[in-house]
Design a protein around this motif. Structure first.
Motif, mmCIF file in Angstrom:
data_model
loop_
_atom_site.group_PDB
_atom_site.id
_atom_site.type_symbol
_atom_site.label_atom_id
_atom_site.label_comp_id
_atom_site.label_asym_id
_atom_site.label_seq_id
_atom_site.Cartn_x
_atom_site.Cartn_y
_atom_site.Cartn_z
ATOM 1 N N HIS A 171 0.765 -1.415 -0.014
ATOM 2 C CA HIS A 171 0.349 -0.015 0.187
ATOM 3 C C HIS A 171 0.586 1.111 -0.093
ATOM 4 C CE1 HIS A 171 -3.578 -2.022 0.737
ATOM 5 N NE2 HIS A 171 -2.769 -3.122 1.597
ATOM 6 N N ASP A 199 -7.534 5.376 -0.625
ATOM 7 C CA ASP A 199 -8.630 5.140 -1.197
ATOM 8 C C ASP A 199 -9.946 4.374 -0.146
ATOM 9 O OD1 ASP A 199 -8.592 6.201 -3.665
ATOM 10 O OD2 ASP A 199 -7.718 4.384 -4.849
ATOM 11 N N VAL A 200 -8.580 3.435 0.466
ATOM 12 C CA VAL A 200 -9.167 3.152 1.663
ATOM 13 C C VAL A 200 -9.615 3.766 2.901
ATOM 14 C CG1 VAL A 200 -8.833 1.975 3.925
ATOM 15 C CG2 VAL A 200 -7.674 1.106 1.733
ATOM 16 N N LYS A 259 -13.528 4.296 1.285
ATOM 17 C CA LYS A 259 -14.531 4.284 1.371
ATOM 18 C C LYS A 259 -14.973 3.405 2.153
ATOM 19 C CE LYS A 259 -15.291 -0.107 -1.522
ATOM 20 N NZ LYS A 259 -15.059 -0.570 -2.100
ATOM 21 N N HIS A 260 -13.792 4.122 3.234
ATOM 22 C CA HIS A 260 -14.266 2.930 4.607
ATOM 23 C C HIS A 260 -14.052 4.472 5.974
ATOM 24 C CE1 HIS A 260 -14.670 -0.838 3.335
ATOM 25 N NE2 HIS A 260 -13.657 -0.646 2.600
ATOM 26 N N LEU A 267 -12.084 -1.685 10.126
ATOM 27 C CA LEU A 267 -10.958 -1.498 9.804
ATOM 28 C C LEU A 267 -9.431 -2.623 10.393
ATOM 29 C CD1 LEU A 267 -10.898 1.988 8.351
ATOM 30 C CD2 LEU A 267 -10.677 -0.109 6.689
ATOM 31 N N LYS A 299 -10.327 -6.648 9.117
ATOM 32 C CA LYS A 299 -9.816 -6.425 7.845
ATOM 33 C C LYS A 299 -7.674 -6.946 8.305
ATOM 34 C CE LYS A 299 -11.886 -6.792 4.613
ATOM 35 N NZ LYS A 299 -12.753 -8.179 4.489
ATOM 36 N N TRP A 355 -11.383 -5.260 -2.952
ATOM 37 C CA TRP A 355 -10.954 -4.144 -4.200
ATOM 38 C C TRP A 355 -10.735 -5.093 -4.825
ATOM 39 C CZ3 TRP A 355 -10.714 0.900 -2.857
ATOM 40 C CH2 TRP A 355 -10.922 1.099 -1.838
ATOM 41 N N LEU A 384 -7.719 5.525 9.411
ATOM 42 C CA LEU A 384 -7.585 5.216 7.935
ATOM 43 C C LEU A 384 -9.029 5.656 7.906
ATOM 44 C CD1 LEU A 384 -5.806 2.516 6.647
ATOM 45 C CD2 LEU A 384 -5.573 4.202 6.181
#
Length: 87
Positions: free
Chosen positions: A22, A35-36, A39-40, A47, A50, A59, A81
Motif C-alpha cells: 500500500h 482510497d481505503v 471508502k471506509h 478496518l 480486516k 478491492w 484510516l
C-alpha cells in the motif's frame, strides 16, 4: 486527528510492512491508504478486523493475507484510516 497520531500510524505501517503493498496515494499491489480511508471512513472496527483477518474481493482478486501485528497496532492504523481521506 493530530499530526502526532498520524505519524505514529504511519510508523506502524512501516514497521508492519503495510507499505510493501500500500502507498499513500497510489495503488500498488493493494489500494492506496487514501482510497481505503475514503471508502471506509468512520469504520475503524471494520478496518481493524480486516487488517488482522485479511480478505479478498473488496478491492479485486488479489487477497490481503491475515496480518500478525498486535491488536493495538491494528486498531491504531484503522483509527487513522477511519478519520477519512488521508492527507
Amino acid at each position: 486527528m493530530s499530526s502526532r497520531v498520524k505519524r505514529f500510524a504511519l510508523a506502524l505501517t512501516q514497521k508492519n510492512g503495510c507499505v510493501a503493498c500500500h502507498a499513500m496515494d497510489k495503488k500498488l499491489v493493494g489500494p492506496s491508504f487514501a482510497d481505503v480511508a475514503k471508502k471506509h471512513a468512520g469504520k475503524a472496527e471494520y478496518l481493524a478486523t480486516k487488517i488482522k483477518s485479511g480478505g479478498q474481493g473488496v478491492w479485486g482478486a488479489i487477497p490481503m493475507p491475515p496480518q500478525s501485528l498486535a491488536d493495538a497496532e491494528a486498531r491504531a492504523i484503522a483509527a487513522w484510516l477511519a478519520t477519512g481521506p488521508v492527507k
